[in-house]
Design an enzyme around this catalytic site. Structure first.
Site, PDB file in Angstrom:
ATOM      1  NE  ARG A 105      -3.538   0.555   2.116  1.00 29.94           N
ATOM      2  CZ  ARG A 105      -4.842   0.661   2.516  1.00 29.94           C
ATOM      3  NH1 ARG A 105      -5.799   0.984   3.561  1.00 29.94           N
ATOM      4  NH2 ARG A 105      -6.177  -0.434   1.616  1.00 29.94           N
ATOM      5  CG  HIS A 132      -8.639   0.316  -2.643  1.00 31.03           C
ATOM      6  ND1 HIS A 132      -7.316  -1.239  -2.658  1.00 31.03           N
ATOM      7  CD2 HIS A 132      -9.001  -0.154  -1.642  1.00 31.03           C
ATOM      8  CE1 HIS A 132      -7.626  -1.284  -0.673  1.00 31.03           C
ATOM      9  NE2 HIS A 132      -8.885  -0.707  -0.505  1.00 31.03           N
ATOM     10  CD  GLN A 135     -12.998  -2.038  -0.906  1.00 32.28           C
ATOM     11  OE1 GLN A 135     -12.632  -1.608   0.761  1.00 32.28           O
ATOM     12  NE2 GLN A 135     -14.407  -2.697   0.141  1.00 32.28           N
ATOM     13  CG  ASP A 220     -13.093   6.323  -1.152  1.00 34.60           C
ATOM     14  OD1 ASP A 220     -13.942   6.096   0.334  1.00 34.60           O
ATOM     15  OD2 ASP A 220     -12.162   6.488  -1.820  1.00 34.60           O
ATOM     16  CB  CYS A 260     -14.146   0.835   0.301  1.00 33.18           C
ATOM     17  SG  CYS A 260     -13.559   2.930   0.005  1.00 33.18           S
ATOM     18  NE  ARG A 288     -10.293  -5.399   0.997  1.00 27.51           N
ATOM     19  CZ  ARG A 288      -9.862  -4.358   1.079  1.00 27.51           C
ATOM     20  NH1 ARG A 288     -10.399  -2.969   1.869  1.00 27.51           N
ATOM     21  NH2 ARG A 288      -8.957  -3.976   1.018  1.00 27.51           N
TER      22      ARG A 288
HETATM   23  N1  NVA Z   1     -10.020   6.661  -1.557  1.00 27.73           N
HETATM   24  C1  NVA Z   1      -9.218   6.317   0.046  1.00 27.73           C
HETATM   25  C2  NVA Z   1      -9.259   4.826   0.254  1.00 27.73           C
HETATM   26  C3  NVA Z   1      -9.262   4.213   1.276  1.00 27.73           C
HETATM   27  C4  NVA Z   1      -9.520   2.771   1.398  1.00 27.73           C
HETATM   28  C5  NVA Z   1      -7.691   6.478  -0.034  1.00 27.73           C
HETATM   29  O1  NVA Z   1      -7.162   6.800  -0.560  1.00 27.73           O
HETATM   30  O2  NVA Z   1      -7.358   7.092   1.920  1.00 27.73           O
HETATM   31  N1   CP Z   2     -10.931  -0.102   2.454  1.00 26.06           N
HETATM   32  C1   CP Z   2      -9.698   0.058   3.258  1.00 26.06           C
HETATM   33  O1   CP Z   2      -8.976  -0.512   2.514  1.00 26.06           O
HETATM   34  O2   CP Z   2      -9.553   0.112   4.719  1.00 26.06           O
HETATM   35  P1   CP Z   2      -8.508   0.070   5.101  1.00 26.06           P
HETATM   36  O3   CP Z   2      -7.866   1.288   4.690  1.00 26.06           O
HETATM   37  O4   CP Z   2      -9.215  -0.275   6.818  1.00 26.06           O
HETATM   38  O5   CP Z   2      -7.365  -0.966   4.733  1.00 26.06           O
END
Ligand code: NVA
Ligand code: CP
Length: 301
Positions: A105, A132, A135, A220, A260, A288
């Site tokens: 990540r 992502h 997800q 989101d 998500c 997940r």
């Molecule tokens: N769009 C959000 C998704 C988090 C799971 C982010 O990138 O922070």
């Molecule tokens: N939806 C998701 O990826 O959650 P986290 O940021 O908690 O991993």
């Protein structure tokens, strides 16, 4: 040695493979629920590199590896040499000597592409600024469990043209559904990602138009990780793009709502919708685990 199969975006796998993964995720979930032990990754290790915060992704990958009889290593830049400037290319080659898969990540999508180029083991995208995909495996599993095939359904993405939106566009391509994206001017998804979807995807600037008749409504956060300082400006721009009961009333009466998570109540979604009968966010979050186990088995077993 052949190049390993990576999972950096949904487009890395073809439609049939993705559909099989969803079926397999549902099977694996049943096995957990029946208490069946299944350890196809015994003695295997997954390195998990987190340059951003996570609850769901970390817990699901770590639990999945444990259930499969393997082990997951949590690596943060704060306490690895990555945070002190050891090059990605070197880290990729070093981890490849020891572990059987790497989950990352991070911020720039190019970083995970570079890592994958140098990795001899499968690399999984656990969120970048651009995509992502993990997800979407969970979201698709949730839809298939509750409604069957998503082919031909109408999905409304309400909000930012962000990493999740980009992965929804890729999902529309691979799972063959129609996607209406409603976002403020200036917050559209990247044109090159949209272009690949052809006429399956429409970009609108009116939430009501996107939501009308939709079978699935998704949103989101308005400011993603790394955009915290834009919060106030985004709150203004996104105010007409809140998913609330009035918007849900325009969708198909049987429409589902997904997010998500984490969610910001009364920003992108009201508490009423998030906690309401059309919301399937807890099942979505739980999936997940199962969807990623199907992915781990496919890539590593
Ligand atoms: N769009 C959000 C998704 C988090 C799971 C982010 O990138 O922070
Ligand atoms: N939806 C998701 O990826 O959650 P986290 O940021 O908690 O991993």
């Amino acid at each position: 040695m052949n190049a390993p199969q990576h999972f950096l975006t949904l487009l890395d796998l073809d439609s049939d493979t993705l559909r099989r993964l969803i079926e397999r995720a549902i099977e694996l979930k049943g096995m957990v629920q029946r208490g069946e032990i299944f350890e196809p990754l015994k003695n295997r290790t997954l390195a998990m590199v987190f340059e951003k915060s996570s609850t769901r992704t970390r817990v699901s990958f770590e639990t999945g590896m444990a259930q499969f009889g393997g082990h997951a290593l949590f690596l943060s830049p704060r306490d690895t040499q990555l945070g002190r400037g050891e090059p990605i290319e070197d880290t990729a080659r070093v981890l490849s000597e020891m572990v059987d898969g790497v989950m990352i990540r991070t911020f720039e999508h190019e970083k995970i592409e570079r890592f994958a180029e140098y990795s001899r083991v499968p690399v999984i995208n656990a969120l970048t600024d651009r995509f992502h995909p993990c997800q979407l495996l969970a979201d698709m599993q949730t839809w298939f469990e509750l409604r069957g095939d998503i082919r031909g359904a109408k999905v409304a993405w309400i909000g930012d043209g962000n990493n999740m939106c980009h992965s929804y566009i890729n999902a529309a391509i691979r799972f063959d559904f129609r996607l209406d994206v409603a976002c403020p001017e200036g917050y559209e998804p990247d044109a090159d990602i949209v272009a690949r979807a052809g006429d399956r995807v429409r970009i609108l600037h009116d939430a009501a138009e996107a939501a009308r008749g939709a079978n699935l409504v998704v949103t989101d956060v308005w400011a993603s990780m790394g955009q915290e300082e834009e919060q106030a400006r985004r709150e203004k721009a996104f105010a007409p793009f809140q998913v609330n009961s009035a918007l849900m009333a325009l969708a198909d009466p049987d429409a589902l709502f997904m997010h998500c998570l984490p969610a910001h109540r009364e920003e992108e979604v009201t508490a009423e919708v998030l906690e309401g009968p059309q919301s399937v966010v807890w099942q979505e979050a739980g999936n997940r685990l199962h969807a990623q186990k199907a992915l781990l088995e496919y890539l590593m077993a």
